[in-house]
Design a protein around this motif. Structure first.
Motif, PDB file in Angstrom:
ATOM      1  N   LEU A 199      -0.650  -0.810  12.468  1.00 21.84           N
ATOM      2  CA  LEU A 199       0.239   0.472  11.763  1.00 21.84           C
ATOM      3  C   LEU A 199       2.240   0.097  11.413  1.00 21.84           C
ATOM      4  N   GLU A 200       3.185   1.261  10.707  1.00 22.13           N
ATOM      5  CA  GLU A 200       4.516   1.318  10.246  1.00 22.13           C
ATOM      6  C   GLU A 200       5.098   2.414  10.454  1.00 22.13           C
ATOM      7  N   LEU A 201       6.193   2.487  11.106  1.00 25.78           N
ATOM      8  CA  LEU A 201       6.223   4.409  11.119  1.00 25.78           C
ATOM      9  C   LEU A 201       6.225   4.769  10.035  1.00 25.78           C
ATOM     10  N   ALA A 202       6.125   4.297   8.711  1.00 27.31           N
ATOM     11  CA  ALA A 202       6.541   4.751   7.483  1.00 27.31           C
ATOM     12  C   ALA A 202       5.303   5.648   8.028  1.00 27.31           C
ATOM     13  N   ASP A 203       3.583   5.116   8.013  1.00 26.46           N
ATOM     14  CA  ASP A 203       2.797   5.582   8.283  1.00 26.46           C
ATOM     15  C   ASP A 203       3.468   7.085   9.333  1.00 26.46           C
ATOM     16  N   LEU A 204       3.496   6.715  10.286  1.00 27.32           N
ATOM     17  CA  LEU A 204       3.695   7.968  10.777  1.00 27.32           C
ATOM     18  C   LEU A 204       4.848   9.285  10.498  1.00 27.32           C
ATOM     19  N   PRO A 261      -0.776  -1.386  16.995  1.00 30.41           N
ATOM     20  CA  PRO A 261       0.353  -1.877  17.365  1.00 30.41           C
ATOM     21  C   PRO A 261       1.168  -1.695  15.942  1.00 30.41           C
ATOM     22  N   LEU A 262       2.601  -1.597  16.284  1.00 25.97           N
ATOM     23  CA  LEU A 262       3.655  -0.751  15.129  1.00 25.97           C
ATOM     24  C   LEU A 262       4.140  -2.406  14.937  1.00 25.97           C
ATOM     25  N   ARG A 263       3.826  -2.832  13.232  1.00 21.86           N
ATOM     26  CA  ARG A 263       3.724  -3.074  12.970  1.00 21.86           C
ATOM     27  C   ARG A 263       6.177  -4.036  12.752  1.00 21.86           C
ATOM     28  N   ASP A 264       6.375  -2.131  12.612  1.00 19.25           N
ATOM     29  CA  ASP A 264       8.057  -2.889  12.442  1.00 19.25           C
ATOM     30  C   ASP A 264       8.630  -2.121  13.656  1.00 19.25           C
TER      31      ASP A 264
END
Length: 162
Positions: A46-51, A116-119
């Motif tokens: 995931l990325e923060l934008a997804d959350l 996992p958080l990619r960014d």
């Protein structure tokens, strides 16, 4: 430690390091703690934008500002319950439909998963103590812990999970 309630801490950075001695033991990637039945739990990362629109728990007002900025990103919706312990964080994800961050590699209770958080930068696991503390037990504990961590890393190899 600043209040004198502990001589040394095994904790995660970042935090205000002024007047502290900090020894980095390792660095771990960060992931998002989600309910196992959450649609995002099926994603490989995931990325923060997804959350951004997800509900995040909050930390107490007296939480170190650097710590808060790392674990509760400023661009997310943090209107969930105020939590003080890891146990409360886990329960909030299970029962209050919130999300939170954790270092990858921890075992979680049934019903939860980590994606996992990619960014997000990795989290350093550190030993920290008051720089003015010359207690030989504190320094001995720090040396032994660093040596054991180094030994375990060499046994596992650089790319094997802990």
């Amino acid at each position: 430690m600043r209040s004198g309630r502990a001589d040394i801490a095994l904790t995660r950075a970042p935090f205000d390091r002024s007047a502290m001695t900090v020894r980095v033991l390792r660095s771990d990637p960060i992931g998002v703690v989600l309910r196992a039945d959450d649609p995002l739990a099926r994603r490989s990362s995931l990325e923060l934008a997804d959350l951004v629109e997800r509900r995040w728990f909050r930390l107490p007002e007296d939480t170190d500002a650097q710590w808060r900025a790392c674990w509760i990103p400023s661009r997310v919706r943090s209107d969930g319950p105020v939590l003080r312990t890891i146990h409360e964080c886990v329960q909030a994800v299970l029962w209050n439909d919130t999300v939170g961050l954790t270092a990858m590699g921890h075992d979680l209770q049934p019903g939860l998963t980590v994606v996992p958080l990619r960014d997000h930068p990795p989290s350093e696991l550190v030993l920290a103590w008051n720089s003015a503390d010359h207690n030989p037990l504190v320094h001995s504990f720090a040396r032994i812990t660093a040596a054991v961590t180094r030994r375990d890393r060499l046994r596992r190899g650089p790319d094997r999970p802990r």
